[in-house]
Structure formats: structure tokens, C-alpha cells
Design a protein around this motif. Structure first.
Motif, PDB file in Angstrom:
ATOM      1  N   VAL A   1      12.895   3.134   6.507  1.00  0.00           N
ATOM      2  CA  VAL A   1      12.876   4.897   6.535  1.00  0.00           C
ATOM      3  C   VAL A   1      14.111   5.460   5.641  1.00  0.00           C
ATOM      4  O   VAL A   1      13.745   5.986   4.862  1.00  0.00           O
ATOM      5  N   GLY A   2      15.102   5.269   6.006  1.00  0.00           N
ATOM      6  CA  GLY A   2      16.327   5.514   5.109  1.00  0.00           C
ATOM      7  C   GLY A   2      16.256   5.015   4.177  1.00  0.00           C
ATOM      8  O   GLY A   2      17.118   6.153   3.130  1.00  0.00           O
ATOM      9  N   SER A   3      15.859   3.437   3.866  1.00  0.00           N
ATOM     10  CA  SER A   3      16.506   2.787   2.812  1.00  0.00           C
ATOM     11  C   SER A   3      15.330   3.078   2.109  1.00  0.00           C
ATOM     12  O   SER A   3      15.744   3.463   0.314  1.00  0.00           O
TER      13      SER A   3
ATOM     14  N   PHE B   1      10.249  -0.802  -5.583  1.00  0.00           N
ATOM     15  CA  PHE B   1      10.105  -1.581  -4.730  1.00  0.00           C
ATOM     16  C   PHE B   1      10.407  -2.605  -4.387  1.00  0.00           C
ATOM     17  O   PHE B   1      10.179  -3.476  -3.091  1.00  0.00           O
ATOM     18  N   GLY B   2      10.172  -3.620  -5.110  1.00  0.00           N
ATOM     19  CA  GLY B   2      11.473  -4.816  -5.146  1.00  0.00           C
ATOM     20  C   GLY B   2      12.799  -4.740  -4.071  1.00  0.00           C
ATOM     21  O   GLY B   2      13.201  -5.524  -3.415  1.00  0.00           O
ATOM     22  N   LEU B   3      13.763  -3.335  -4.123  1.00  0.00           N
ATOM     23  CA  LEU B   3      14.993  -3.449  -3.596  1.00  0.00           C
ATOM     24  C   LEU B   3      14.615  -2.949  -2.074  1.00  0.00           C
ATOM     25  O   LEU B   3      15.144  -3.509  -1.572  1.00  0.00           O
TER      26      LEU B   3
ATOM     27  N   ALA C   1       5.106  -9.776  -0.536  1.00  0.00           N
ATOM     28  CA  ALA C   1       4.885  -8.429  -0.709  1.00  0.00           C
ATOM     29  C   ALA C   1       5.385  -8.014  -2.713  1.00  0.00           C
ATOM     30  O   ALA C   1       4.665  -7.295  -2.419  1.00  0.00           O
ATOM     31  N   ALA C   2       6.215  -8.011  -2.139  1.00  0.00           N
ATOM     32  CA  ALA C   2       6.585  -8.245  -3.954  1.00  0.00           C
ATOM     33  C   ALA C   2       5.972  -8.598  -5.019  1.00  0.00           C
ATOM     34  O   ALA C   2       5.803  -8.254  -6.222  1.00  0.00           O
ATOM     35  N   ALA C   3       5.692 -10.494  -4.628  1.00  0.00           N
ATOM     36  CA  ALA C   3       4.126 -10.675  -5.975  1.00  0.00           C
ATOM     37  C   ALA C   3       3.321 -10.061  -5.376  1.00  0.00           C
ATOM     38  O   ALA C   3       2.711  -9.840  -6.787  1.00  0.00           O
ATOM     39  N   LYS C   4       2.805  -9.942  -4.298  1.00  0.00           N
ATOM     40  CA  LYS C   4       0.893  -8.440  -4.402  1.00  0.00           C
ATOM     41  C   LYS C   4       1.238  -7.193  -5.102  1.00  0.00           C
ATOM     42  O   LYS C   4       0.929  -6.688  -5.806  1.00  0.00           O
ATOM     43  N   TYR C   5       2.764  -6.829  -4.983  1.00  0.00           N
ATOM     44  CA  TYR C   5       3.018  -5.334  -6.301  1.00  0.00           C
ATOM     45  C   TYR C   5       3.700  -5.878  -7.616  1.00  0.00           C
ATOM     46  O   TYR C   5       2.882  -4.950  -8.772  1.00  0.00           O
TER      47      TYR C   5
ATOM     48  N   ALA D   1       1.005  -1.194   0.086  1.00  0.00           N
ATOM     49  CA  ALA D   1      -0.185  -0.083  -0.282  1.00  0.00           C
ATOM     50  C   ALA D   1       1.086   1.185   0.262  1.00  0.00           C
ATOM     51  O   ALA D   1       0.487   2.401  -0.659  1.00  0.00           O
ATOM     52  N   ILE D   2       1.987   0.818   0.580  1.00  0.00           N
ATOM     53  CA  ILE D   2       2.790   1.843   0.875  1.00  0.00           C
ATOM     54  C   ILE D   2       3.657   2.873  -0.664  1.00  0.00           C
ATOM     55  O   ILE D   2       3.936   3.346  -1.089  1.00  0.00           O
ATOM     56  N   GLY D   3       3.994   1.791  -1.567  1.00  0.00           N
ATOM     57  CA  GLY D   3       4.825   1.928  -2.232  1.00  0.00           C
ATOM     58  C   GLY D   3       3.671   1.720  -3.613  1.00  0.00           C
ATOM     59  O   GLY D   3       3.990   3.160  -4.171  1.00  0.00           O
ATOM     60  N   ALA D   4       2.621   1.475  -3.429  1.00  0.00           N
ATOM     61  CA  ALA D   4       1.388   2.266  -4.465  1.00  0.00           C
ATOM     62  C   ALA D   4       1.515   3.513  -4.198  1.00  0.00           C
ATOM     63  O   ALA D   4       1.320   4.545  -5.062  1.00  0.00           O
TER      64      ALA D   4
END
Length: 307
Positions: free
Chosen positions: A294-296, A164-166, A181-185, A152-155
């Protein structure tokens, strides 16, 4: 009897192929909090082997050149990320009054790959059952939260698949939740997240050896062989295209297996687990996880790191 029926029914639904990874995890969490677990020990063993088999299956959908490129690009981020998480975690542990061994285990789980790293390093540090339970519980709780909120945050931030994957690979603890999470994205996000996270997981070995040297312990370090099998599957997909139809089936089965794994992991988090964790280790885990995630995210969004 009721808990057995509900557990098996939820497991079948999770393995049906019609349920998303976050929903399977949510079902597992609901079961774990509402029912006594009828197959606690068996579930831990099954989830471990099912996760590894699913990761290998996902390798049949990866291109070897992409795997190697992501692994090389993520090497520097991995070195700095692991170093930062370990140092910051130990410093926060002293600040919050968390005992040294749980602080180290939580830091290790955050830095590398969650429960797998803790399980590998814990016996070397001679961690007690309570210390292992506290550390694993902290990481699993945060891991579950990450899987549910990261897509949800990525979207919302309109992150690209690669970004997002990274981010998922660098900021989510366990391999299972990273892949979920990545499969969902998206498919591209899944490829990046899986390769970077598995390259990161290899650092279990040098960290365990370094810990053993510092503690003067004779350690038997588990080598993550499933990562080598994942690369072999990617080799097959890249250089033996005649098996494409079979590879597609393997990948589909692997995704179903991963979804079932997330249900099994979620079902292991109970009210007793949450009580055992306590507030200090949980606060340490939350603050450290926020610093890393948050940093990454900021570094990726700023263009400082990327693939």
C-alpha cells in the motif's frame, strides 16, 4: 497413482502455452490442497532451476539501455524499501510475539525476493527446519495471493504499464510471481518489473554477508549468477539484432517455463503447510506486506517514485 497422473497432467497443461500464469498458480494451489504431492523434493529443485532459466530467457526480449535505466532508477527505492521492510518487520515481530529468527526471515523475504532471500539467509542465522518452513510458508502464501489480485488492482486503478511494473517489483515477494503478474499486465510492465526486481535480488549478497558478520558465522553466500546471464541476454538482444528470430523463440519458451514454474510453486502449498505457518507469523507477514504494497502504491500514484 492418481496424484501422479493429476500432477503430470496439470504440469503439461501449464506448459502448453495456453494457460496464463495466475491460472497455472491457481491449478498448483488446488492440487497442493487436494492431493498428496508425489514429487515434493524434485519439484523444489526443478522450480528453482526452471525459474532461473526462464528469467535468463526473458532477457532476450529486453533492451540493455532500458535494463540499465530501470536498475539505476530503482536503486534508491530499493535501498529505502529494503531498510523500511526490515526495520518494520522486526518491530512488528516483537509486537506480535513472533520469534526473532522467523521474524527476520519473513522480513528479509518481504524486503528482497521472497523464498530465495530466506533460503540464502536462513542457514546463516542457524534457523531450524521449523523456522524455515514457517517463514517460507508465510511468504509463499502471500506471494500467491499477490499474483492473483495485483493485475486486477492495477487495471481497476488504471495504472500505466511502467507504474504497475514498478509496483509489482517493489511489493510482490518472489521473482516468479513478479514476472507472472507483470506478464499478465503487459509487455512494458514485464520489462520494468523484471529489471527492477532482479536489481533488488542482488541485495541478497550484501544482506547475507552483513548477517554473517553480525552472527560471526562463516557463510557461503550464493551469488545469483542467473542475473548476470539475464544481462548478457539483454546485451545480445541490443547489440546483435541478427538473432532476433531466435530471441523471440527464447522469450516465448521462457514465458511457458515461467508459467510451469508457478504451477510447481503452487503445488508445494498444502494443508500441512498452512497449519505449520500458524497465525502469528502469518499476521506479521500480512501486515508487513500491506505496509509495503500500500505504501509503495501510494508513492507511485502520488508521483513520488517512478521511472
Amino acid at each position: 497413482m492418481v496424484s501422479k497422473v493429476v500432477f503430470l497432467l496439470c504440469l503439461l497443461i501449464s506448459a502448453s502455452g495456453f494457460v496464463s500464469p495466475p491460472l497455472a498458480l491457481a491449478m498448483g494451489l488446488a492440487f497442493g490442497l487436494l492431493f498428496p504431492h508425489p514429487y515434493s523434493n524434485e519439484t523444489k529443485t526443478l522450480s528453482k532451476w526452471l525459474l532461473q532459466a526462464s528469467v535468463v530467457g526473458l532477457g532476450f526480449g529486453m533492451n540493455l539501455h532500458q535494463v540499465l535505466r530501470a536498475g539505476r532508477s530503482g536503486f534508491v527505492y530499493t535501498v529505502f524499501g529494503i531498510s523500511f521492510a526490515l526495520l518494520a518487520g522486526m518491530a512488528l515481530g516483537r509486537l506480535f510475539g513472533v520469534r526473532r529468527i522467523p521474524a527476520f526471515l519473513i522480513s528479509t523475504g518481504t524486503a528482497i525476493c521472497g523464498g530465495s532471500a530466506i533460503a540464502a539467509v536462513g542457514p546463516i542465522t542457524r534457523a531450524s527446519d521449523e523456522e524455515m518452513a514457517v517463514s517460507l510458508g508465510t511468504v509463499f502464501v502471500l506471494n500467491s495471493v499477490a499474483l492473483l489480485i495485483f493485475p486486477a488492482i492495477g487495471a481497476a486503478l488504471k495504472m500505466t504499464q511502467s507504474q504497475f511494473g514498478l509496483w509489482a517489483a517493489l511489493a510482490i515477494h518472489d521473482t516468479s510471481s513478479v514476472v507472472g503478474a507483470a506478464a499478465k499486465y503487459g509487455t512494458a510492465a514485464l520489462a520494468v518489473a523484471t529489471t527492477v526486481k532482479l536489481a533488488r535480488a542482488l541485495w541478497i549478497v550484501p544482506l547475507a554477508l552483513a548477517t554473517a558478520a553480525l552472527r560471526h558465522a562463516r557463510a557461503k553466500v550464493p551469488w545469483p549468477w542467473f542475473i548476470a546471464l539475464f544481462c548478457l541476454a539483454a546485451v545480445c538482444n541490443t547489440y546483435v539484432p541478427s538473432g532476433a528470430s531466435a530471441y523471440a523463440i527464447f522469450v516465448k519458451v521462457a514465458k511457458v517455463g515461467l508459467t510451469a514454474t508457478l504451477f510447481l510453486i503452487g503445488s508445494g502449498i498444502s494443508v500441512a503447510t498452512l497449519k505449520t505457518v500458524g497465525h502469528k507469523p502469518l499476521v506479521l507477514g500480512i501486515v508487513l506486506w500491506l505496509l509495503v504494497s500500500v505504501g509503495s502504491l501510494w508513492l507511485i500514484r502520488a508521483g513520488w517514485i517512478g521511472l
